[in-house]
Design an enzyme around this catalytic site. Structure first.
Site, PDB file in Angstrom:
ATOM      1  N   GLU A  79      26.623   0.723  -8.865  1.00  0.00           N
ATOM      2  CA  GLU A  79      25.415   0.055  -9.357  1.00  0.00           C
ATOM      3  C   GLU A  79      24.408   1.062  -9.912  1.00  0.00           C
ATOM      4  OE1 GLU A  79      25.189  -3.067  -9.736  1.00  0.00           O
ATOM      5  OE2 GLU A  79      26.842  -3.781  -8.460  1.00  0.00           O
ATOM      6  N   CYS A 142      22.941  -7.306  -1.228  1.00  0.00           N
ATOM      7  CA  CYS A 142      23.370  -5.988  -1.714  1.00  0.00           C
ATOM      8  C   CYS A 142      22.241  -5.342  -2.494  1.00  0.00           C
ATOM      9  CB  CYS A 142      24.652  -6.105  -2.534  1.00  0.00           C
ATOM     10  SG  CYS A 142      26.051  -6.520  -1.475  1.00  0.00           S
ATOM     11  N   HIS A 166      29.696  -1.646  -5.137  1.00  0.00           N
ATOM     12  CA  HIS A 166      30.336  -2.930  -4.828  1.00  0.00           C
ATOM     13  C   HIS A 166      31.851  -2.757  -4.820  1.00  0.00           C
ATOM     14  CE1 HIS A 166      26.822  -5.804  -5.557  1.00  0.00           C
ATOM     15  NE2 HIS A 166      27.431  -6.276  -4.478  1.00  0.00           N
TER      16      HIS A 166
HETATM   17  N1  PCA Z   1      28.002  -8.800  -0.689  1.00  0.00           N
HETATM   18  C1  PCA Z   1      26.812  -9.602  -0.915  1.00  0.00           C
HETATM   19  C2  PCA Z   1      26.008  -9.467   0.350  1.00  0.00           C
HETATM   20  C3  PCA Z   1      26.870  -8.780   1.343  1.00  0.00           C
HETATM   21  C4  PCA Z   1      28.064  -8.352   0.601  1.00  0.00           C
HETATM   22  O1  PCA Z   1      28.998  -7.676   1.056  1.00  0.00           O
HETATM   23  C5  PCA Z   1      26.071  -9.215  -2.178  1.00  0.00           C
HETATM   24  O2  PCA Z   1      26.723  -8.795  -3.160  1.00  0.00           O
HETATM   25  O3  PCA Z   1      24.851  -9.348  -2.243  1.00  0.00           O
END
Ligand code: PCA
Length: 205
Positions: A79, A142, A166
């Site tokens: 990100e 996240c 991610h």
């Molecule tokens: N993914 C979610 C919240 C927790 C996770 O593992 C997100 O992308 O916000």
């Protein structure tokens, strides 16, 4: 100064979260002579806003990387930016549903990742791990985790390099093959590489 990896626990209908599994597996290992602390994080706005600042101030790590699951992603996703908003149509694991709420009233609109994101992508690809940059971590937990960590380093003037990655599904989460997935071993290797590249960058600052 250690390295802190914070991976989200399962949420919603997911029984496992690769992020928590990677955080647990990497905990206690050493990369380039630095101790890695891996922590699991509940999918809770309140918990993240209260405890992530505490953890960062306590450990004052060289590197902080948050990890979360992103459904349907075909690769490791690094990100670029976190924004000062909580807004999601589903509640967190404490039943709290946020709409158009700033994460911290006194924080700026957004923070860029301070990890060397382009170098991480290049190193992952050189190691034959599919990876790409994302320009939005969403508006759920996240994003909240990345923003909260960045806000803490900004507010308390910590030297910590901060960012978020991610992860795709693990193969066992999509046995019908309807979604892309990546093995645990490959994801673990990817996070180790991201730590190594970030530590090299830290040592040059
Ligand atoms: N993914 C979610 C919240 C927790 C996770 O593992 C997100 O992308 O916000």
């Amino acid at each position: 100064m250690p390295v802190l990896i914070a991976g989200f626990e399962p949420f919603g209908s997911y029984k496992i979260n690769p992020a928590a599994i990677i955080a647990e597996e990497i905990n206690g290992s050493v990369v380039m002579g630095e101790n890695i602390i891996g922590k699991t994080v509940p999918v809770s706005y309140r918990w993240v806003k209260k405890n992530i600042p505490k953890m960062l101030i306590e450990h004052n790590p060289k590197i902080f990387i948050g990890l979360g699951l992103s459904r349907g992603r075909p690769c490791i996703v690094v990100e670029r930016v976190a924004i000062n908003i909580m807004d999601y149509d589903k509640p967190d694991m404490e039943g709290y549903k946020a709409t158009d709420e700033p994460i911290f009233e006194d924080g700026p609109v957004a923070f860029f990742s301070t990890l060397p994101i382009k170098d991480i992508i290049q190193a992952l690809r050189e190691n034959k791990i599919p990876a790409s940059i994302s320009n939005s971590a969403g508006t759920f937990l996240c994003n909240t985790l990345m923003y909260t960590a960045s806000y803490t380093t900004w507010k308390y003037r910590l030297k910590t390099l901060c960012g978020f990655i991610h992860l795709p599904f693990l193969p066992e989460q999509t046995l019908d093959g309807s979604q892309p997935s990546m093995s645990k071993e490959l994801m673990l290797n990817a996070i180790r590489i991201a730590v190594e590249i970030s530590l090299k960058h830290f040592s040059k600052l």
